[in-house]
Enzyme design. Structure first.
Site, mmCIF file in Angstrom:
data_model
loop_
_atom_site.group_PDB
_atom_site.id
_atom_site.type_symbol
_atom_site.label_atom_id
_atom_site.label_comp_id
_atom_site.label_asym_id
_atom_site.label_seq_id
_atom_site.Cartn_x
_atom_site.Cartn_y
_atom_site.Cartn_z
ATOM 1 N N ASP A 17 0.863 -1.164 0.000
ATOM 2 C CA ASP A 17 0.000 0.000 0.000
ATOM 3 C C ASP A 17 0.910 1.228 0.000
ATOM 4 O O ASP A 17 2.102 1.131 0.312
ATOM 5 C CB ASP A 17 -0.884 -0.026 1.246
ATOM 6 N N ASP A 19 -0.087 5.193 0.875
ATOM 7 C CA ASP A 19 -0.279 6.191 1.922
ATOM 8 C C ASP A 19 -0.334 5.544 3.305
ATOM 9 O O ASP A 19 -1.149 4.659 3.551
ATOM 10 C CB ASP A 19 -1.578 6.968 1.674
#
Length: 221
Positions: A17, A19
């Protein structure tokens, strides 16, 4: 350091992922979303925790606000976020960790649109991956597993052969649904949700070994 040990087996690929996992853009995102929430009469404090880990359009759509076009509002928010990247930084140790990986063995899997993801990575001085799965690439975003399944397929591996690095509940659920192993990065969360997975605050305590049988992530002692 995690109370649950890291898996010792090798993985065919690592999926990240973006952020909150390899970069910290929470301050930027929350500034933009706070202005939007205030303009729409929402309680900012209770609303902000709902924005992380999912596509912007889904965040807006589930509010079901009268007279609001989720697609148009999400596009406007993306433009505002692209203009607000001055204090985006790497999660400690992430840059060196990613650069140690074989480029064909890792990918970024993000709920952000591709243009925003690319801009944020550049702002943080992070390497661009050979493969990125972004918001516009999948019909169903996290917590659906589609994004991780797509990334694994494009890397030529099965999702259960992947180690996923995540920070948010929606992403953890998506990785679990894809059958992947999860490592939770807790740097940006005061109350991280590891849900029985190995968890580390950042990458300074981790190293990688790439061999013919796969990639091992090792906790430094």
């Amino acid at each position: 350091m995690s109370e649950i040990p890291l898996p010792t087996r090798p993985f065919s690929a690592l999926l990240f992922d973006m952020d909150g996992t390899i970069i910290s853009s929470i301050a930027s995102a929350e500034r933009v979303w706070s202005r939007w929430a205030e303009a729409h009469g929402l309680d900012v404090a209770s609303f902000l925790p709902t924005i992380h880990g999912v596509q912007s359009v889904e965040t807006i759509r589930r509010l079901n606000l009268p007279g609001v076009d989720p697609e148009a509002e999400a596009a406007a928010i993306t433009r505002a976020e692209m203009d607000d990247v001055g204090d985006i930084t790497e999660i400690a140790g992430a840059r060196a960790f990613l650069k140690a990986l074989p480029p064909e063995r890792w990918a970024i899997v993000t709920s952000a649109p591709r243009a925003l993801a690319t801009r944020r990575l550049a702002a943080a001085g992070m390497p661009l991956p050979a493969l990125m799965v972004a918001a516009e690439d999948v019909r169903h975003g996290k917590p659906a597993p589609d994004c991780f399944l797509m990334a694994a397929e494009r890397l030529g591996v099965a999702a259960p052969e992947c180690l996923v690095f995540e920070d948010a509940p929606a992403g953890i659920q998506a990785a679990e649904a894809a059958g992947a192993t999860v490592l939770v990065v807790t740097a940006t969360h005061h109350r991280p949700v590891s849900a029985g997975h190995a968890a580390f605050p950042d990458y300074r305590g981790l190293s990688v070994e790439a061999a013919a049988d796969g990639i091992r992530v090792i906790a430094r002692t």
